[in-house]
Design a protein around this motif. Structure first.
Motif, PDB file in Angstrom:
ATOM      1  N   GLY A   1      22.556  19.123  42.039  1.00 46.33           N
ATOM      2  CA  GLY A   1      23.002  20.502  41.853  1.00 46.33           C
ATOM      3  C   GLY A   1      23.740  21.045  43.056  1.00 46.33           C
ATOM      4  N   LEU A   2      23.326  20.652  44.243  1.00 42.62           N
ATOM      5  CA  LEU A   2      23.998  21.100  45.452  1.00 42.62           C
ATOM      6  C   LEU A   2      25.327  20.383  45.671  1.00 42.62           C
ATOM      7  CD1 LEU A   2      20.970  21.314  47.903  1.00 42.62           C
ATOM      8  CD2 LEU A   2      22.216  23.217  46.859  1.00 42.62           C
ATOM      9  N   LEU A   3      25.373  19.106  45.323  1.00 42.26           N
ATOM     10  CA  LEU A   3      26.586  18.330  45.528  1.00 42.26           C
ATOM     11  C   LEU A   3      27.647  18.598  44.469  1.00 42.26           C
ATOM     12  CD1 LEU A   3      25.021  14.912  46.555  1.00 42.26           C
ATOM     13  CD2 LEU A   3      26.127  16.572  48.048  1.00 42.26           C
ATOM     14  N   PHE A   4      27.227  18.914  43.266  1.00 42.41           N
ATOM     15  CA  PHE A   4      28.143  19.150  42.157  1.00 42.41           C
ATOM     16  C   PHE A   4      27.837  20.507  41.523  1.00 42.41           C
ATOM     17  CE2 PHE A   4      27.479  14.558  42.428  1.00 42.41           C
ATOM     18  CZ  PHE A   4      28.786  14.158  42.654  1.00 42.41           C
ATOM     19  N   PRO A   5      28.247  21.581  42.179  1.00 42.77           N
ATOM     20  CA  PRO A   5      27.925  22.899  41.625  1.00 42.77           C
ATOM     21  C   PRO A   5      28.619  23.122  40.286  1.00 42.77           C
ATOM     22  CG  PRO A   5      29.467  23.100  43.456  1.00 42.77           C
ATOM     23  CD  PRO A   5      29.040  21.650  43.384  1.00 42.77           C
ATOM     24  N   ALA A   6      27.955  23.830  39.420  1.00 42.88           N
ATOM     25  CA  ALA A   6      28.511  24.123  38.100  1.00 42.88           C
ATOM     26  C   ALA A   6      29.669  25.100  38.240  1.00 42.88           C
ATOM     27  CB  ALA A   6      27.419  24.731  37.219  1.00 42.88           C
ATOM     28  N   ILE A   7      30.599  25.025  37.312  1.00 39.34           N
ATOM     29  CA  ILE A   7      31.672  25.998  37.279  1.00 39.34           C
ATOM     30  C   ILE A   7      31.044  27.355  37.005  1.00 39.34           C
ATOM     31  CG2 ILE A   7      33.666  26.783  35.951  1.00 39.34           C
ATOM     32  CD1 ILE A   7      34.345  23.882  35.398  1.00 39.34           C
ATOM     33  N   GLN A   8      31.392  28.320  37.827  1.00 39.02           N
ATOM     34  CA  GLN A   8      30.834  29.645  37.670  1.00 39.02           C
ATOM     35  C   GLN A   8      31.775  30.514  36.838  1.00 39.02           C
ATOM     36  OE1 GLN A   8      27.753  30.717  38.788  1.00 39.02           O
ATOM     37  NE2 GLN A   8      27.504  28.535  39.104  1.00 39.02           N
ATOM     38  N   ALA A   9      31.515  30.565  35.561  1.00 34.22           N
ATOM     39  CA  ALA A   9      32.283  31.424  34.675  1.00 34.22           C
ATOM     40  C   ALA A   9      31.799  32.853  34.864  1.00 34.22           C
ATOM     41  CB  ALA A   9      32.099  30.985  33.230  1.00 34.22           C
ATOM     42  N   LYS A  10      32.604  33.803  34.449  1.00 29.37           N
ATOM     43  CA  LYS A  10      32.214  35.200  34.607  1.00 29.37           C
ATOM     44  C   LYS A  10      32.693  36.014  33.417  1.00 29.37           C
ATOM     45  CE  LYS A  10      32.183  39.063  37.778  1.00 29.37           C
ATOM     46  NZ  LYS A  10      30.852  39.518  37.530  1.00 29.37           N
ATOM     47  N   GLN A  11      31.834  36.880  32.968  1.00 28.23           N
ATOM     48  CA  GLN A  11      32.166  37.874  31.951  1.00 28.23           C
ATOM     49  C   GLN A  11      32.367  39.185  32.717  1.00 28.23           C
ATOM     50  OE1 GLN A  11      32.139  37.644  28.338  1.00 28.23           O
ATOM     51  NE2 GLN A  11      33.064  39.657  28.508  1.00 28.23           N
ATOM     52  N   TYR A  12      33.604  39.609  32.851  1.00 26.70           N
ATOM     53  CA  TYR A  12      33.921  40.818  33.602  1.00 26.70           C
ATOM     54  C   TYR A  12      33.726  42.063  32.760  1.00 26.70           C
ATOM     55  CZ  TYR A  12      36.121  38.217  37.421  1.00 26.70           C
ATOM     56  OH  TYR A  12      36.359  37.401  38.485  1.00 26.70           O
ATOM     57  N   THR A  13      33.568  43.184  33.444  1.00 23.27           N
ATOM     58  CA  THR A  13      33.683  44.485  32.797  1.00 23.27           C
ATOM     59  C   THR A  13      35.112  44.973  33.036  1.00 23.27           C
ATOM     60  OG1 THR A  13      33.085  45.768  34.753  1.00 23.27           O
ATOM     61  CG2 THR A  13      31.261  45.031  33.325  1.00 23.27           C
ATOM     62  N   LYS A  14      35.502  45.999  32.347  1.00 23.12           N
ATOM     63  CA  LYS A  14      36.840  46.559  32.505  1.00 23.12           C
ATOM     64  C   LYS A  14      37.082  46.968  33.956  1.00 23.12           C
ATOM     65  CE  LYS A  14      37.508  50.752  30.983  1.00 23.12           C
ATOM     66  NZ  LYS A  14      37.723  51.918  30.109  1.00 23.12           N
ATOM     67  N   CYS A  15      36.121  47.629  34.576  1.00 24.98           N
ATOM     68  CA  CYS A  15      36.304  48.116  35.941  1.00 24.98           C
ATOM     69  C   CYS A  15      36.283  46.984  36.969  1.00 24.98           C
ATOM     70  CB  CYS A  15      35.261  49.178  36.275  1.00 24.98           C
ATOM     71  SG  CYS A  15      35.541  50.720  35.349  1.00 24.98           S
ATOM     72  N   GLU A  16      35.424  45.997  36.770  1.00 24.62           N
ATOM     73  CA  GLU A  16      35.427  44.836  37.671  1.00 24.62           C
ATOM     74  C   GLU A  16      36.779  44.126  37.621  1.00 24.62           C
ATOM     75  OE1 GLU A  16      30.835  43.144  37.613  1.00 24.62           O
ATOM     76  OE2 GLU A  16      32.180  42.620  35.963  1.00 24.62           O
ATOM     77  N   LEU A  17      37.268  43.926  36.428  1.00 24.90           N
ATOM     78  CA  LEU A  17      38.530  43.231  36.265  1.00 24.90           C
ATOM     79  C   LEU A  17      39.690  44.050  36.826  1.00 24.90           C
ATOM     80  CD1 LEU A  17      39.664  40.593  35.257  1.00 24.90           C
ATOM     81  CD2 LEU A  17      39.986  41.652  33.022  1.00 24.90           C
ATOM     82  N   SER A  18      39.659  45.345  36.654  1.00 24.24           N
ATOM     83  CA  SER A  18      40.685  46.219  37.224  1.00 24.24           C
ATOM     84  C   SER A  18      40.743  46.068  38.733  1.00 24.24           C
ATOM     85  CB  SER A  18      40.416  47.685  36.861  1.00 24.24           C
ATOM     86  OG  SER A  18      40.543  47.884  35.483  1.00 24.24           O
ATOM     87  N   GLN A  19      39.588  45.972  39.349  1.00 20.76           N
ATOM     88  CA  GLN A  19      39.529  45.812  40.804  1.00 20.76           C
ATOM     89  C   GLN A  19      40.105  44.457  41.225  1.00 20.76           C
ATOM     90  OE1 GLN A  19      38.588  48.241  42.929  1.00 20.76           O
ATOM     91  NE2 GLN A  19      39.198  46.905  44.593  1.00 20.76           N
ATOM     92  N   VAL A  20      39.728  43.404  40.528  1.00 28.30           N
ATOM     93  CA  VAL A  20      40.179  42.054  40.875  1.00 28.30           C
ATOM     94  C   VAL A  20      41.684  41.893  40.641  1.00 28.30           C
ATOM     95  CG1 VAL A  20      39.951  39.608  40.285  1.00 28.30           C
ATOM     96  CG2 VAL A  20      37.922  41.022  40.449  1.00 28.30           C
ATOM     97  N   LEU A  21      42.200  42.519  39.595  1.00 29.78           N
ATOM     98  CA  LEU A  21      43.606  42.352  39.227  1.00 29.78           C
ATOM     99  C   LEU A  21      44.534  43.399  39.834  1.00 29.78           C
ATOM    100  CD1 LEU A  21      43.412  41.443  35.427  1.00 29.78           C
ATOM    101  CD2 LEU A  21      43.554  39.916  37.394  1.00 29.78           C
ATOM    102  N   LYS A  22      44.057  44.181  40.778  1.00 41.05           N
ATOM    103  CA  LYS A  22      44.890  45.266  41.312  1.00 41.05           C
ATOM    104  C   LYS A  22      46.216  44.760  41.888  1.00 41.05           C
ATOM    105  CE  LYS A  22      42.429  45.423  45.653  1.00 41.05           C
ATOM    106  NZ  LYS A  22      41.093  45.663  46.036  1.00 41.05           N
TER     107      LYS A  22
END
Length: 141
Positions: free
Chosen positions: A11-32
């Motif tokens: 688990g430490l050597l091969f971390p899982a892909i971290q998918a994310k379910q954004y909210t509208k406001c989180e995504l607005s911040q990331v995509l500014k």
């Protein structure tokens, strides 16, 4: 006990892909940084992404002759490569990179798509996100 330690190391050597379910406001911040690129407003991006992927980075849509990946639903036929079909791979990236929570490469490729194809690449934009965009604004910004 030895199995648990081995599993922990894997688990430490091969971390899982971290998918994310954004909210509208989180995504607005990331995509500014996308705001205004190609004359597309941030609410237009937020609306379009909602309708094509539901703000979920792990979204994969299988079409008859291609597969689309991530928030921006980037096609393996032209923009990225996977093991399914021969691709032009214009963005020079593996499609699975669009399934994690790091949107840097997603935004770079989306900008290339916008430069080459325009906003109409994303069919939801014209139909659903070209007017009455107040609902896609985030008051927290």
């Amino acid at each position: 006990m030895m199995f648990s330690v081995s599993l922990l190391l894997v688990g430490l050597l091969f971390p899982a892909i971290q998918a994310k379910q954004y909210t509208k406001c989180e995504l607005s911040q990331v995509l500014k940084d996308m705001k205004g690129y190609g004359d597309i407003t941030l609410p237009e991006w937020i609306c379009t992404i909602f309708h094509i992927s539901g703000y979920d980075t792990n979204t994969i849509v299988h079409n008859r002759d291609s597969t689309e990946y991530g928030l921006f639903q980037i096609s393996n036929k032209i923009w990225c490569r996977d093991n399914q079909i021969q691709s032009k791979n214009i963005c020079g990236i593996s499609c699975d990179k669009f399934l994690d929570d790091d949107l840097t490469d997603d935004m770079m490729c989306a900008k290339k798509i916008l430069d080459n194809e325009g906003i109409d690449y994303w069919l939801a934009h014209k139909a659903l996100c070209s007017e009455k965009l107040d609902q896609w604004l985030c008051e927290e910004l």
